[in-house]
Enzyme design. Structure first.
Site, PDB file in Angstrom:
ATOM      1  N   HIS A  59     -11.457  -7.109 -22.815  1.00 14.81           N
ATOM      2  CA  HIS A  59     -11.486  -8.436 -22.196  1.00 14.81           C
ATOM      3  C   HIS A  59     -11.352  -9.529 -23.265  1.00 14.81           C
ATOM      4  CE1 HIS A  59     -13.326 -10.929 -18.700  1.00 14.81           C
ATOM      5  NE2 HIS A  59     -12.587 -11.703 -19.474  1.00 14.81           N
ATOM      6  N   LEU A  62      -6.047 -14.289 -25.204  1.00 15.76           N
ATOM      7  CA  LEU A  62      -5.236 -14.644 -26.372  1.00 15.76           C
ATOM      8  C   LEU A  62      -4.487 -15.957 -26.168  1.00 15.76           C
ATOM      9  CD1 LEU A  62      -3.828 -11.163 -27.491  1.00 15.76           C
ATOM     10  CD2 LEU A  62      -5.755 -12.440 -28.440  1.00 15.76           C
ATOM     11  N   ARG A  63      -4.482 -16.466 -24.934  1.00 15.53           N
ATOM     12  CA  ARG A  63      -3.997 -17.823 -24.609  1.00 15.53           C
ATOM     13  C   ARG A  63      -2.482 -18.026 -24.717  1.00 15.53           C
ATOM     14  NH1 ARG A  63      -8.252 -18.573 -21.828  1.00 15.53           N
ATOM     15  NH2 ARG A  63     -10.112 -19.430 -22.814  1.00 15.53           N
ATOM     16  N   ASP A 153      -8.960 -12.471 -13.791  1.00 18.76           N
ATOM     17  CA  ASP A 153     -10.131 -13.002 -14.500  1.00 18.76           C
ATOM     18  C   ASP A 153     -10.033 -14.506 -14.726  1.00 18.76           C
ATOM     19  OD1 ASP A 153     -12.644 -12.685 -16.081  1.00 18.76           O
ATOM     20  OD2 ASP A 153     -11.345 -13.543 -17.616  1.00 18.76           O
ATOM     21  N   HIS A 180     -13.424 -10.194 -11.572  1.00 18.41           N
ATOM     22  CA  HIS A 180     -14.278 -11.313 -11.986  1.00 18.41           C
ATOM     23  C   HIS A 180     -15.107 -11.664 -10.747  1.00 18.41           C
ATOM     24  CE1 HIS A 180     -14.899 -15.471 -13.864  1.00 18.41           C
ATOM     25  NE2 HIS A 180     -15.315 -15.643 -12.616  1.00 18.41           N
ATOM     26  N   ASN A 279     -18.564 -18.808 -18.275  1.00 14.67           N
ATOM     27  CA  ASN A 279     -18.503 -18.279 -16.916  1.00 14.67           C
ATOM     28  C   ASN A 279     -18.295 -16.767 -16.959  1.00 14.67           C
ATOM     29  OD1 ASN A 279     -18.337 -18.085 -14.176  1.00 14.67           O
ATOM     30  ND2 ASN A 279     -16.244 -18.842 -14.027  1.00 14.67           N
ATOM     31  N   ASP A 306     -14.956 -11.039 -23.781  1.00 15.98           N
ATOM     32  CA  ASP A 306     -14.546 -12.247 -23.048  1.00 15.98           C
ATOM     33  C   ASP A 306     -14.309 -13.398 -24.023  1.00 15.98           C
ATOM     34  OD1 ASP A 306     -13.799 -13.966 -21.051  1.00 15.98           O
ATOM     35  OD2 ASP A 306     -15.783 -14.138 -20.127  1.00 15.98           O
ATOM     36  N   HIS A 310     -11.225 -22.290 -26.983  1.00 15.00           N
ATOM     37  CA  HIS A 310     -10.913 -23.606 -26.417  1.00 15.00           C
ATOM     38  C   HIS A 310     -10.869 -24.621 -27.550  1.00 15.00           C
ATOM     39  CE1 HIS A 310     -11.180 -22.607 -22.182  1.00 15.00           C
ATOM     40  NE2 HIS A 310     -12.299 -21.948 -22.410  1.00 15.00           N
ATOM     41  N   PHE A 324     -15.156 -23.787 -19.719  1.00 20.50           N
ATOM     42  CA  PHE A 324     -16.016 -22.607 -19.770  1.00 20.50           C
ATOM     43  C   PHE A 324     -15.502 -21.665 -20.854  1.00 20.50           C
ATOM     44  CE2 PHE A 324     -16.593 -23.817 -15.275  1.00 20.50           C
ATOM     45  CZ  PHE A 324     -17.956 -23.665 -15.126  1.00 20.50           C
TER      46      PHE A 324
END
Lengths: 443, 181, 318
Positions: A59, A62-63, A153, A180, A279, A306, A310, A324
């Site tokens: 989980h 990698l954006r 997710d 999720h 979250n 997870d 950000h 989150f």
């Protein structure tokens, strides 16, 4: 440039059970035993270090594509290697969403090029994560990305019928849905764990039952249709009870917990520091204890990070405006050491199970992830004896939103070997070009 | 080292003298208003009024004038608690006698003069103090003084009044802790 | 006291000291010149991200009576509506050299961030943040209670032993939170009355008694009953069936008012929904102190601003 196909690890403590040398050649473990000799090999003195199979994170965010200001496949892969990971599963909530073969193949290719870890894309369950129509599940599974895990997710597959169909359909190719678990109606504008702290701070509550009710429904669905089910980032004591019940009934459910839910509690929101906004939310101390006990007794199968990068600005603001999520690849193993090994709840072979073997199995990876002859040489060497106050300097991810700054964590990753080549050595990441070349060579 | 400046009898004598001087300066008690500066200035003003009543047989209005909000050192000293202001009569055209325990820099009196303008325009403003210890920082002087006491900056004058402190006594000592006199 | 962010971190001595200073400010109301020079030369910014004309005007009156220079900054017509972050706004204000910020924000914790993020280093006064706190409202309520109970004898007193009933949307009410902490600190016994849907989770750990029956709570003839405003957005979210039913079960109706003893005072932070949480008869009754609350708001805010803006060390000098 000096490159050897051989690495000789001397005096490693293999999964906390025996001391031995490990010889690695051409990406494979070729010998394990006492006083091995390899004159050409690069020698790694592993005295006092724990050798574990390379960690597998089921989980990770990698954006890329779409949110490269937070993380890219390359920067996220580096963060993973720094944390001792050799494989990560990349979540689908990119932009565009990984709901088709094109996007998952792109993500896999970027991972292969970077070479720090094996990147296995997770496919979206529904088109655009919208929870309305199934995504191209089969195409993704049979693409070069070999998608085996599907997840919306960030969002819950909350439509019962859609969830049932998805779980049934992915049986075709041995896939699994990673849920999720969050009832969207019970968590409208939710900001943190619902309880005394949220009431006092005036932040909208995210009640435990919003997770537990979805988990209860989904284990019943899984039983009814005879499907596998994986639950992401389980966070409450009540969820543990439901899983315990489900497993006792023989339902094929697997469960993950994050390092932050094993360590942090909801009262950290008291200063409205949005680094602690995640979250599912941080829960109470009683939940943390229940989660640790559930990892120890096997109710929880795996630890997954997870990892959610950000940009600074989206955390340095009002709590209810903030994003989150928290980064966690680099700190995962030190936290597991601190919360589960140092406390006597897990042995090192248990750690190998919950952070490598079991996640690999859930994600249908090949290999046994044992440190035995013939296995792929994915190895992490960890020094459990050190301890340090965590800081953003320990975060190599592009984003620095770690909640662990100022917390003392035990142990550090010293070397990471993927497919027989070093990605981290002496606690430092190996140069990008060297790794890319080595990865390409083995590729 | 603590030295006594006024014994109880000395204090009574000083206040009686001040009362007589006020009567003399004002040619009687007509249009007279006494305003004490909290906390001990108010008590002293009441005593002077009582003495005036004994001498002259008339009741002189007595009030309190809190100057906290008019001080020029609000930002440099610790936060001060405010005190009650009670101006019992219209002071327009009256003779106001401000009463305080110790006259030092003159800044409290400056603040009192400012505060007073918000209540009207007296004909005359006078100042009565129990102790004048010198070290003025402003062009202000007292009209009625109980006792002049040459002092050093490092010394602290402590005025005790029986209504507040249980006994009447004025002492001087080396200043040891923070806080204004 | 550098900031006023919450009543939860206000100790009894500081709270009483603010109420006492407010008493002295109240005396100003009887004078011709209703102005004091204490904050002359200080610039106070009223940073309002949420519409609240009455709170802003109350603060503005307080600031002007203390001779401060006042800058009103509302989210409308400012760079906020263009998407400037709280951080950028705070740093901009800091660069302008202002002396204090009074902030109203829809996000809980925004004043806390301004005070502790390092974006600017001036006193912060919370004028209401999200569903968190509204400390000056609680202070003015305490001031009004003290005045009603002790009249001229209020100075130095707490609210020890008084029985106060707070009724309504406790879950979303910043006024209720601030009042609960402050009333407990001042020694009052607080009963909250709310439907279970509008009761905060974990309230059993708070210093209050919880009741779901307004009639029972009023039966005990409390010293004061404080009615909370019901926000219109709650109507749509199934917290209760409809306005009529809310008024019937949780409103201070004319019938409930008539049964109430004369010794129980009636409070409301305003603005009122007449006919919903409070009947006109109760609101306009002799024991209603709702307008006194408004009057006292200015005095209490003067006292708060005086307390946070003066003093070199932030402690109280006797």
């Amino acid at each position: 440039m000096y490159m050897s196909n051989e690495i000789l690890i001397t005096g490693a403590n293999i999964m906390g059970e025996a001391t031995a040398d490990i010889l690695v050649r051409d990406g494979v473990i070729t010998a394990v035993g006492a006083k091995l000799e390899a004159p050409e090999a690069r020698i790694i003195d592993a005295k006092g270090l724990i050798a574990l199979p390379g960690l597998v994170d089921l989980h990770t965010h990698l954006r890329e594509p779409g949110f490269e200001q937070s993380e890219t496949v390359l920067t996220g892969s580096r963060a993973a290697a720094a944390g001792g990971f050799t494989t990560v599963f990349a979540m689908a909530n990119t932009s565009p969403v990984a709901d088709n073969a094109g996007v998952v193949e792109q993500v896999k290719r970027l991972g292969d090029e970077a070479g720090y870890v094996t990147v296995r894309p997770i496919g979206a369950v529904t088109v655009g994560l919208a929870g309305e129509t199934l995504a191209d599940l089969g195409s993704m599974a049979t693409s070069r990305a070999q998608v085996s895990v599907f997840s919306d997710d960030g969002k819950c597959v909350h439509d019962s019928l859609l969830m049932r169909r998805a779980m049934e359909y992915v049986k075709t190719f041995g896939g699994v849905i990673a849920q999720h678990a969050q009832d969207p109606r019970l968590t409208i504008d939710a900001q943190m764990n619902e309880g005394e702290v949220s009431s006092r701070l005036g932040l909208n509550g995210w009640p435990a039952v919003a997770e537990e009710s979805i988990i209860a429904r989904d284990v019943l669905l899984a039983e009814h249709i005879g499907s596998r089910l994986h639950i992401c980032h389980l966070s409450t004591a009540g969820s543990v009870e439901i899983i315990r019940w489900a497993k006792a009934r023989g339902i094929a459910v697997t469960v993950e917990v994050t390092p932050h839910h094993l360590l942090l509690t909801d009262d950290l929101a008291e200063n409205y520091d949005a680094r602690f906004k995640v979250n599912p939310p941080l829960r109470t101390a009683a939940d943390v204890q229940a989660l640790r006990a559930a990892v120890a007794d096997g109710t929880i199968d795996i630890v997954a990070t997870d990892h959610a990068p950000h940009p600074h600005d989206t955390k340095d603001c009002e709590w209810d405006q903030a994003s989150f999520g928290m980064v966690g690849l680099e700190s995962a193993l030190p936290i597991v050491n601190t919360t589960l090994v140092s406390t006597g709840l897990l042995s090192w072979s248990d750690v190998a199970r919950v952070m490598s073997q079991a996640p690999a199995q859930i994600g249908s990876l090949e290999g046994n992830r044992a440190l035995t002859v013939g296995e792929v040489a994915d190895i992490v060497l960890f020094d459990p004896s050190t301890s340090r106050e965590w800081s953003t300097d320990d975060v190599v991810s592009r984003s620095k939103n770690t909640p662990f700054s100022g917390i003392t964590l035990a142990g550090s990753v010293v070397h990471t070997i993927r497919h027989g080549y070093l990605t981290v050595t002496d606690g430092l990441l190996v140069d990008e070009k060297v790794v890319a070349e080595a990865g390409g060579f083995r590729g | 080292m603590t030295a006594t400046l006024l014994q109880p009898a000395d204090m009574t004598r000083a206040l009686t003298r001040i009362a007589h001087e006020i009567l003399e300066g004002n040619r009687g008690t007509s249009d007279l208003v006494l305003l004490g500066i909290p906390t001990r200035g108010v008590t002293l003003a009441k005593r002077i009024a009582a003495t005036l009543a004994q001498i002259d047989g008339t009741e002189v209005p007595v009030g309190a004038l809190d100057v906290t909000m008019y001080r020029d050192d609000l930002m440099s000293n610790p936060t001060r608690a405010t005190a009650q202001t009670d101006v019992p009569v219209d002071i327009e055209g009256k003779t106001v006698v401000l009463v305080d325990d110790v006259l030092y820099s003159g800044r409290t009196v400056r603040a009192a003069l400012d505060a007073l303008t918000n209540f009207g325009r007296p004909e005359t403003v006078r100042l009565a103090v129990l102790i004048d210890r010198g070290h003025r920082q402003l062009p202000i002087r007292a009209d009625y003084v109980g006792k002049n006491v040459p002092s050093a900056h490092s010394e602290r004058i402590n005025v005790r009044l029986s209504e507040i402190d249980g006994n009447d006594l004025v002492t001087i000592a080396e200043h040891t802790s923070g806080g204004a006199a | 006291m550098k900031h006023l962010l919450s009543t939860r971190d206000l100790d009894r001595a500081t709270a009483i000291s603010i109420l006492d200073v407010a008493l002295d400010m109240a005396a100003l109301g009887t004078r011709d010149v209703k102005k004091l020079p204490a904050l002359r030369g200080k610039t106070i910014v009223n940073l309002f991200y949420e519409d609240s004309t009455r709170t802003r005007i109350s603060f503005e009156a307080a600031e002007k009576r203390l001779s401060a220079d006042v800058i009103n900054f509302s989210a409308k017509g400012s760079s906020v509506s263009k998407g400037e972050s709280l951080k950028d706004t705070a740093q901009t204000l800091d660069a302008m050299g202002i002396d204090a910020v009074v902030v109203r924000h829809s996000s809980s914790g925004a004043p806390h961030l301004l005070a502790h993020s390092g974006w600017l280093d001036v006193p912060i006064v919370n004028a209401g943040d999200g569903t968190h706190e509204h400390p000056t409202q609680a202070l003015l309520d305490a001031f009004t209670l003290r005045e009603s109970m002790f009249d001229d004898d209020a100075r130095g007193k707490g609210l020890d032993g008084l029985n106060i009933v707070i009724v309504g949307d406790i879950l979303h009410s910043r006024v209720a939170r601030s009042n609960i902490w402050l009333l407990a600190t001042l020694g009052a016994n607080v009963t909250v009355v709310a439907p279970p849907t509008l009761t905060p989770p974990g309230i059993e750990t708070w210093p209050v008694r919880l009741s779901h029956s307004l009639d029972d709570a009023l039966e005990a003839a409390p010293d004061a009953v404080m009615m909370l405003r019901i926000q219109s957005e709650r109507m749509k979210a199934a917290f209760f069936p409809n306005a009529r039913e809310y008024a019937k079960f949780w409103g201070l109706t004319a019938a409930r008012y008539r049964k109430l003893g004369e010794s129980t005072i009636i409070m409301h932070p305003g603005p009122m929904n007449r006919g919903l949480e409070i009947s006109g008869e109760a609101a306009d009754s002799p024991q209603s102190v709702i307008l006194k609350q408004v009057t006292n708001g200015v005095f209490v805010r003067m006292a708060v601003l005086f307390t946070v803006l003066t003093g070199a060390k932030g402690d109280v000098h006797e």
